[in-house]
Scaffold this motif. Structure first.
Motif, PDB file in Angstrom:
ATOM      1  N   GLY A  17       0.648  -1.227  -0.015  1.00 38.84           N
ATOM      2  CA  GLY A  17      -0.070  -0.023  -0.149  1.00 38.84           C
ATOM      3  C   GLY A  17       0.992   1.074  -0.009  1.00 38.84           C
ATOM      4  N   SER A  18       0.535   1.994  -0.725  1.00 34.71           N
ATOM      5  CA  SER A  18       1.372   3.485  -1.045  1.00 34.71           C
ATOM      6  C   SER A  18       0.348   4.590  -0.762  1.00 34.71           C
ATOM      7  CB  SER A  18       1.805   3.777  -2.449  1.00 34.71           C
ATOM      8  OG  SER A  18       2.564   4.872  -2.609  1.00 34.71           O
ATOM      9  N   PRO A  19       0.636   5.234   0.471  1.00 35.29           N
ATOM     10  CA  PRO A  19      -0.367   6.133   0.797  1.00 35.29           C
ATOM     11  C   PRO A  19      -0.943   7.276  -0.160  1.00 35.29           C
ATOM     12  CG  PRO A  19       1.430   5.868   2.434  1.00 35.29           C
ATOM     13  CD  PRO A  19       1.688   5.043   1.195  1.00 35.29           C
ATOM     14  N   ARG A  20      -1.940   7.267  -0.308  1.00 35.87           N
ATOM     15  CA  ARG A  20      -2.393   8.472  -1.444  1.00 35.87           C
ATOM     16  C   ARG A  20      -2.323   8.045  -2.899  1.00 35.87           C
ATOM     17  NH1 ARG A  20      -0.128  11.192   2.636  1.00 35.87           N
ATOM     18  NH2 ARG A  20       1.478  11.817   1.290  1.00 35.87           N
ATOM     19  N   HIS A  21      -1.619   7.014  -3.082  1.00 35.33           N
ATOM     20  CA  HIS A  21      -1.314   6.511  -4.456  1.00 35.33           C
ATOM     21  C   HIS A  21      -1.733   4.997  -4.621  1.00 35.33           C
ATOM     22  CE1 HIS A  21       0.586  10.324  -5.079  1.00 35.33           C
ATOM     23  NE2 HIS A  21       1.264  10.089  -3.916  1.00 35.33           N
ATOM     24  N   PRO A  22      -1.913   4.686  -5.758  1.00 36.10           N
ATOM     25  CA  PRO A  22      -2.254   3.210  -6.174  1.00 36.10           C
ATOM     26  C   PRO A  22      -1.345   2.179  -5.390  1.00 36.10           C
ATOM     27  CG  PRO A  22      -2.362   4.327  -8.083  1.00 36.10           C
ATOM     28  CD  PRO A  22      -1.601   5.329  -7.111  1.00 36.10           C
ATOM     29  N   ASP A  23      -1.729   1.165  -4.958  1.00 40.88           N
ATOM     30  CA  ASP A  23      -0.948  -0.062  -4.430  1.00 40.88           C
ATOM     31  C   ASP A  23       0.317  -0.495  -5.586  1.00 40.88           C
ATOM     32  OD1 ASP A  23      -2.465  -0.035  -2.219  1.00 40.88           O
ATOM     33  OD2 ASP A  23      -3.533  -1.954  -2.769  1.00 40.88           O
ATOM     34  N   VAL A  24       1.382  -0.893  -5.164  1.00 43.91           N
ATOM     35  CA  VAL A  24       2.519  -1.384  -5.932  1.00 43.91           C
ATOM     36  C   VAL A  24       2.946  -2.843  -5.657  1.00 43.91           C
ATOM     37  CG1 VAL A  24       4.077  -0.288  -4.290  1.00 43.91           C
ATOM     38  CG2 VAL A  24       4.712  -0.606  -6.669  1.00 43.91           C
ATOM     39  N   ARG A  25       2.833  -3.367  -6.801  1.00 41.59           N
ATOM     40  CA  ARG A  25       3.176  -4.726  -6.855  1.00 41.59           C
ATOM     41  C   ARG A  25       4.818  -5.111  -6.936  1.00 41.59           C
ATOM     42  NH1 ARG A  25       2.677  -9.555 -11.114  1.00 41.59           N
ATOM     43  NH2 ARG A  25       2.621  -7.570 -12.375  1.00 41.59           N
ATOM     44  N   VAL A  26       5.247  -6.060  -6.191  1.00 40.48           N
ATOM     45  CA  VAL A  26       6.807  -6.216  -6.574  1.00 40.48           C
ATOM     46  C   VAL A  26       7.072  -7.787  -6.369  1.00 40.48           C
ATOM     47  CG1 VAL A  26       7.524  -4.146  -4.966  1.00 40.48           C
ATOM     48  CG2 VAL A  26       7.276  -6.410  -3.851  1.00 40.48           C
ATOM     49  N   THR A 102       7.752   3.780  -1.301  1.00 42.24           N
ATOM     50  CA  THR A 102       7.192   2.845  -0.336  1.00 42.24           C
ATOM     51  C   THR A 102       7.715   1.653  -0.464  1.00 42.24           C
ATOM     52  OG1 THR A 102       4.907   3.742  -0.668  1.00 42.24           O
ATOM     53  CG2 THR A 102       5.196   1.340  -0.301  1.00 42.24           C
ATOM     54  N   VAL A 103       8.364   1.004  -1.731  1.00 45.44           N
ATOM     55  CA  VAL A 103       9.056  -0.172  -2.019  1.00 45.44           C
ATOM     56  C   VAL A 103      10.459  -0.237  -0.871  1.00 45.44           C
ATOM     57  CG1 VAL A 103      10.351  -1.644  -3.305  1.00 45.44           C
ATOM     58  CG2 VAL A 103       8.052  -0.460  -4.116  1.00 45.44           C
ATOM     59  N   LEU A 104      10.981   1.116  -0.948  1.00 44.75           N
ATOM     60  CA  LEU A 104      12.353   1.163  -0.305  1.00 44.75           C
ATOM     61  C   LEU A 104      12.208   1.032   1.142  1.00 44.75           C
ATOM     62  CD1 LEU A 104      15.415   1.634  -0.061  1.00 44.75           C
ATOM     63  CD2 LEU A 104      14.766   4.117   0.005  1.00 44.75           C
ATOM     64  N   GLU A 105      11.027   1.485   1.656  1.00 46.69           N
ATOM     65  CA  GLU A 105      10.957   1.462   3.066  1.00 46.69           C
ATOM     66  C   GLU A 105      10.488   0.119   3.495  1.00 46.69           C
ATOM     67  OE1 GLU A 105      10.667   4.624   5.511  1.00 46.69           O
ATOM     68  OE2 GLU A 105      12.016   4.164   4.515  1.00 46.69           O
TER      69      GLU A 105
END
Length: 302
Positions: A17-26, A102-105
């Motif tokens: 989940g990315s706050p205020r933005h679309p979710d991101v898949r990895v 978000t991915v880095l965190e």
């Protein structure tokens, strides 16, 4: 025809989940066919990687990119986290760099569970992905200063004002104005019609007020690529800011030929350069080094 045969690697997918933005898949790739336990790895280097596609296409499911992630993981002996960021123009800036943040965190918090080493985390990308990698490195410096040890940037787009576009090596039959119009259209799809965002440091990492404190970088450019000016100017910019940086121009290559390992000998050399740069030193830290390795593709010198 292109010989795209991805090696088998253990892989796992996560949706963040990315706050205020679309979710991101990895998708996480390990350098082994079976996922190892953290105890078995002893802490592997981790590379977060953003694919290229002008912010508008491609993805971690594309065969060419999937093969690259797997090959990098296996040949370098690292964990590769492939980021499937949102596409423009349906989703526009700043969603993509924020997803990268978000991915880095997440990677920082999950590294040990994945079998990775927090002290050997790198970030990289190609073309638009190189833009996002450099932007996330800036965001990290400005926000939490997580320990990123290395930036790997391949043919990156780093100045979206197009101030560093270099059409000198491209076919002279194509007018410079045509190239700029094509590039400007892509930038507009990503940033919108307002021109102010083109100078935002997370959109144009080249234009940040300061580059001090960024991770060491290796930047590969191609001679026959209008973006070569971006990558090479960025090496100079980082060096002047006191950041260790190395630039490598691949002579006779285009913006996309670096992915054609089975048919372009220079692409095989590029792959080995990247892998050699990723190989961790015996002191358990990232090191910038480029070495030669025996050919394995069957090509012989003319």
């Amino acid at each position: 025809m292109l010989g795209l045969r991805p090696p088998p690697t253990a892989a796992a997918e996560y949706t963040l989940g990315s706050p205020r933005h679309p979710d991101v898949r990895v998708r996480v790739h390990w350098p082994t066919a079976q996922r190892p336990t953290p105890a078995e790895t002893g802490g592997l280097p981790v590379l977060i990687y953003f694919y290229g596609g002008a912010w508008t296409l491609a993805g971690i499911d594309w065969l060419g990119w999937d093969r690259l992630f797997r090959e990098r993981a296996v040949d370098a002996g690292v964990i590769v986290i492939a980021v499937d960021y949102s596409h423009a123009p349906e989703v526009q800036f700043p969603a993509q760099p924020e997803q990268g943040w978000t991915v880095l965190e997440w990677a920082h918090g999950a590294a040990r569970e994945l079998g990775g080493d927090l002290d050997r985390l790198a970030i990289g990308g190609a073309s638009s992905g190189g833009n996002l990698a450099a932007a996330v490195a800036l965001m990290n410096r400005d926000r939490h200063q997580r320990p990123i040890r290395l930036q790997l940037l391949e043919a990156p787009a780093l100045d979206l004002t197009l101030g560093h576009v270099d059409a000198g090596g491209v076919n002279k039959a194509i007018p410079d104005v045509i190239l700029r119009q094509m590039a400007a259209r892509l930038v507009t799809q990503y940033l919108g019609t307002g021109r102010g965002l083109r100078r935002h440091p997370y959109a144009s990492p080249m234009l940040a007020r300061s580059h001090a404190g960024l991770p060491p970088a290796v930047v590969w450019t191609a001679e026959l690529d209008p973006l070569r000016g971006d990558g090479e100017a960025y090496v100079t910019t980082l060096t002047r800011a006191g950041v260790p940086a190395v630039g490598v121009r691949m002579i006779g290559q285009t913006h996309t030929s670096g992915g054609l390992r089975s048919v372009v000998p220079a692409a095989e050399h590029l792959h080995r350069d990247v892998v050699s740069t990723c190989v961790p030193s015996t002191h358990r830290r990232w090191t910038i080094r480029i070495r030669c390795a025996p050919r394995t593709t069957g090509y012989e010198p003319a």
